[in-house]
Design an enzyme around this catalytic site. Structure first.
Site, PDB file in Angstrom:
ATOM      1  N   GLU A  49       0.924  -1.200   0.020  1.00 22.58           N
ATOM      2  CA  GLU A  49       0.156   0.057   0.187  1.00 22.58           C
ATOM      3  C   GLU A  49       1.023   1.267  -0.120  1.00 22.58           C
ATOM      4  O   GLU A  49       1.793   1.372   0.911  1.00 22.58           O
ATOM      5  CB  GLU A  49      -0.904  -0.125   1.082  1.00 22.58           C
ATOM      6  CG  GLU A  49      -2.106  -0.552   1.168  1.00 22.58           C
ATOM      7  CD  GLU A  49      -2.870  -0.446   2.376  1.00 22.58           C
ATOM      8  OE1 GLU A  49      -2.930   0.747   3.159  1.00 22.58           O
ATOM      9  OE2 GLU A  49      -3.741  -1.191   2.878  1.00 22.58           O
ATOM     10  N   ASP A  60      -6.211   9.778   9.479  1.00 20.29           N
ATOM     11  CA  ASP A  60      -4.656   9.362   9.904  1.00 20.29           C
ATOM     12  C   ASP A  60      -4.195   9.740  11.320  1.00 20.29           C
ATOM     13  O   ASP A  60      -4.629  11.129  11.619  1.00 20.29           O
ATOM     14  CB  ASP A  60      -3.618   9.711   8.688  1.00 20.29           C
ATOM     15  CG  ASP A  60      -3.876   8.777   7.804  1.00 20.29           C
ATOM     16  OD1 ASP A  60      -3.812   7.376   7.875  1.00 20.29           O
ATOM     17  OD2 ASP A  60      -4.056   9.006   6.788  1.00 20.29           O
ATOM     18  N   TYR A 175     -10.900  -4.279   2.998  1.00 22.29           N
ATOM     19  CA  TYR A 175     -10.166  -3.695   4.106  1.00 22.29           C
ATOM     20  C   TYR A 175     -10.984  -3.523   5.367  1.00 22.29           C
ATOM     21  O   TYR A 175     -11.898  -2.574   5.479  1.00 22.29           O
ATOM     22  CB  TYR A 175      -9.360  -2.724   3.785  1.00 22.29           C
ATOM     23  CG  TYR A 175      -8.422  -1.757   4.654  1.00 22.29           C
ATOM     24  CD1 TYR A 175      -8.415  -2.041   6.027  1.00 22.29           C
ATOM     25  CD2 TYR A 175      -7.207  -1.488   3.975  1.00 22.29           C
ATOM     26  CE1 TYR A 175      -7.360  -1.450   6.798  1.00 22.29           C
ATOM     27  CE2 TYR A 175      -6.388  -0.961   4.739  1.00 22.29           C
ATOM     28  CZ  TYR A 175      -6.197  -0.977   6.285  1.00 22.29           C
ATOM     29  OH  TYR A 175      -5.389  -0.445   7.024  1.00 22.29           O
TER      30      TYR A 175
END
Ligand SMILES: Cc1ncc(COP(=O)(O)O)c(C=O)c1O
Lengths: 263, 406
Positions: A49, A60, A175
């Site tokens: 990734e 994040d 995911y």
């Protein structure tokens, strides 16, 4: 069939779990991150990734935020990220590469131009954090048409009612974000994640890969054990940020991939 | 103007779009939350008891309706159009921000949320949120850029007095957009008990529409008050734009009155040019996606978001509400920019001619009034939104004027 599909089918034949590693393109420089990237397959990484830096990475935690800032401060751009992929592809035609990031740099480039360039550079799939199924017309559908996988995140807040919508246009793999939170936050326990993975697998044949919060070979092993594989990001990015040499970071990555592959 | 559009008041569509702008560009973790919020808001919107509670608190807690005031000496000084001010600076906590906060907190209470988070730039939205949370006994956490914490100490202390936790944000470059990023990160982490109270007409759908609806009390009152004062609608309405909430609040009820000219004033900082030392998203930016919606943004060629610059911390945001982007593109509203210097001059003029110390944000709107009023006839009626008082800005103004008041 993309490189991602091929990889997962090969892993399945071997009865192996996937180990996915995240790194930030251009952190702290193109040279260093390219060197790291080139070493990942040798360190047991099945899928790479590659983070595309963005000024406002809302999903994040500090480790990846700072990595993106270092990359941008070093002059990283979308073009240079694609060049990195081209360079990588010169000696590796097999390892799948998933570009992970936020929509605006892609939107700014223009979706169809971006998709042509990404495909030509050797990118196989996209994870774009701020494009939920409700915005599928933006990039997801055009990407699939262009032959790129669009990998969707499923999360603990994705309830049964919503799950079919999330899975509908997903390809490559799913995911599963094991916690409600940002990257680099505390890990979830394998026994808590297991029923969630089962829930998703009951509705799709795609591989389910679990990420967020995995930092050690032990947790890579236990999480991979209850899914089709696991992703490690912040722990690897953090090692590099702490000043470790690329070869030492790769040695650390090897311990993680060994963990996942033991599962 | 686009003659094909029958009404400008029907947006957003079911995807949360105003034309191509708006939408729901959020991570999957947040998506179920904003869908729930949308459902709850749609329900509350048609529930009379919700609006009864709002009306009661608007009247007894905020002090609404705010006056519509004819600025006689300013009008004389400018020598043209008649200038009215909508006095939202007289609201409790000193700005329009509380109109919206009240609506969102009442909604949060109905949804059973016990913890409220907010972002703030100048601190006005943070203070309003801390205030209403104190009133209802809710836990309040305010994210504020570390840089803004430094330059807005009085508001930081106010929020603390009101029992809020103020979190200085050091991520990114420590300004309003980073505060919004950190608020979103908090929300993604605390999905069960937390309500995100956004301070302007930005963010993912339904926020732009919901905040607009709550702020629309401003324009609704102006319609009635102007009828009382002048027996007709104003000819021109003008408001300053950070994210665009006070402006949407004034504009929205007038969107279908095609004879009313609508002007939004962006912060021109040191000038709208290639140096990008401004916050004029519409006049100096281009469409992009940030904080959950597509809108005009300050960004570089690679789609990286730029920091704005303005003397006014409340206008210091690189984006603008998506409905403004749409109104701009369809031509229903006109958007202009005013520099720091022009805003400072208008600030002083307002103090001297009207005995009103305006916030630096509405000083931008007023500066544009001073530019256009002299050339307009005496029967032309302008209404500007005096959306905040200047107490919070006196240190900034003193510094800009080279005076030491410390
Ligand atoms: C008095 C005042 N006006 C305007 C603004 C800008 O916000 P908006 O454009 O959403 O009205 C602020 C924000 O802090 C403010 O305090």
């Amino acid at each position: 069939m993309t490189r991602i599909d091929a990889k997962f089918s090969a892993l399945k034949d071997d009865g192996k779990k996937a180990f996915v590693a995240y790194i930030m393109a251009g952190d702290p420089s193109v040279e260093t991150s390219l060197e790291l990237m080139k070493g990942l397959p040798g360190a047991g990484v099945d899928v790479i990734e590659l983070g595309l830096p963005f000024t406002d990475p809302m999903a994040d935690g500090p480790t990846i935020q700072e990595a993106g800032q270092r990359a941008l401060a070093g002059g990283m751009t979308l073009d240079k990220t694609l060049d990195m992929v081209r360079e990588f592809r010169k000696d590796d035609a097999e390892t799948p590469i998933v570009l992970m990031g936020y929509y605006n740099p892609i939107y700014s480039r223009g979706v169809s131009r971006f998709l042509n360039e990404a495909k030509e550079a050797g990118i196989d799939g996209l994870i774009i954090v701020d494009l939920p199924p409700e915005e599928d017309d933006e990039l997801c559908i055009p990407a699939q048409k262009a032959g790129l996988n669009f990998i969707r995140l499923a999360t603990p807040t994705t309830d049964d009612k919503r799950l079919p919508k999330v899975l509908e246009n997903t390809s490559g793999f799913v995911y599963y974000v094991s916690i409600t939170g940002i990257t680099g936050a505390a890990a979830a326990e394998a026994q808590e994640v297991a029923p969630e993975v089962k829930r998703i697998k009951s509705q799709t044949d795609l591989p389910v890969i679990v990420g967020f919060g995995i930092r050690t070979p032990e947790s890579a092993e236990s999480i991979a054990g209850i899914a089709d594989g696991c992703v490690v990001g912040s722990a690897i990015v953090g090692e590099l940020a702490s000043g470790r040499k690329v070869e030492d970071v790769l040695a650390f990555v090897k311990t993680l991939s060994d963990g996942a592959h033991r599962a | 103007m686009n003659e094909l559009v029958n009404s400008f008041m029907t947006g957003p569509d079911e995807k949360g779009r105003f034309g191509d702008f708006g939408g729901r560009f959020v991570s999957e973790t947040l998506m179920p939350l904003i869908l729930e919020l949308e459902e709850q808001y749609e329900h509350a919107k048609t529930d009379q008891s919700f609006w009864d509670e709002m009306d009661f608190l608007w009247k007894h807690y905020v002090g609404r309706p705010s006056p519509l005031y004819f600025a006689e000496r300013l009008t004389e000084r400018l020598g043209g159009a008649k200038v009215y001010m909508k006095r939202d600076e007289l609201n409790h906590t000193g700005a329009h921000k509380i109109n919206n906060v009240l609506g969102q907190i009442i909604l949060a209470r109905r949804m059973g949320k016990s913890r409220i988070i907010a972002e703030t730039g100048a601190g006005q939205h943070g203070v309003a949120t801390a205030t209403v949370c104190a009133k209802f006994g809710l836990k309040c956490v305010v994210y504020m850029g570390a840089h803004d914490v430094e330059r807005q100490q009085p508001n930081v202390f106010r929020m603390k007095l009101l029992g809020a936790e103020v979190v200085p944000v050091t991520s990114g470059r420590g300004t309003l957009k980073d505060a919004m990023n950190d608020a979103l990160r908090d929300w993604v982490t605390n999905v069960r008990d937390t309500f995100y109270c956004i301070g302007t007409v930005a963010g993912p759908h339904p926020y732009p529409a919901m905040v607009r609806d709550f702020q629309s009390i401003i324009g609704k009152e102006v319609r009635e008050q102007m009828h009382e004062a002048e027996g007709r609608l104003p000819d021109t309405i003008i408001a300053a734009i950070g994210g665009g909430s006070n402006a949407m609040g004034l504009f929205y009820p007038f969107l279908d009155d095609k004879e009313v000219a609508i002007i939004g004033v962006e912060a021109g900082g040191k000038g709208v040019n290639a140096k990008m030392e401004h916050c004029a998203s519409l006049t100096g930016g281009r469409p992009g996606v940030l904080h959950g919606n597509r809108t005009y943004l300050l960004q570089d060629d690679d789609g990286q978001i730029l920091e704005g610059f303005s003397i006014s911390a409340g206008l210091d945001y690189p984006g603008i509400g998506p409905e403004h982007s749409w109104l701009h593109d369809v031509g229903r509203a006109q958007y202009v920019s005013i520099t720091d210097k022009e805003a400072l001059e208008a600030f002083q003029l307002c103090c001297e001619t009207e005995g009103i110390i305006p916030a630096l944000e509405p000083s931008h709107a007023l500066a544009h009034v001073t530019k256009i009023a002299p050339d307009l006839p005496e029967d032309h009626i302008i209404c500007m939104n005096m959306c905040g008082r200047g107490d919070k800005d006196i240190f900034t103004v003193a510094k800009a004027l080279g005076r030491d008041i410390s």
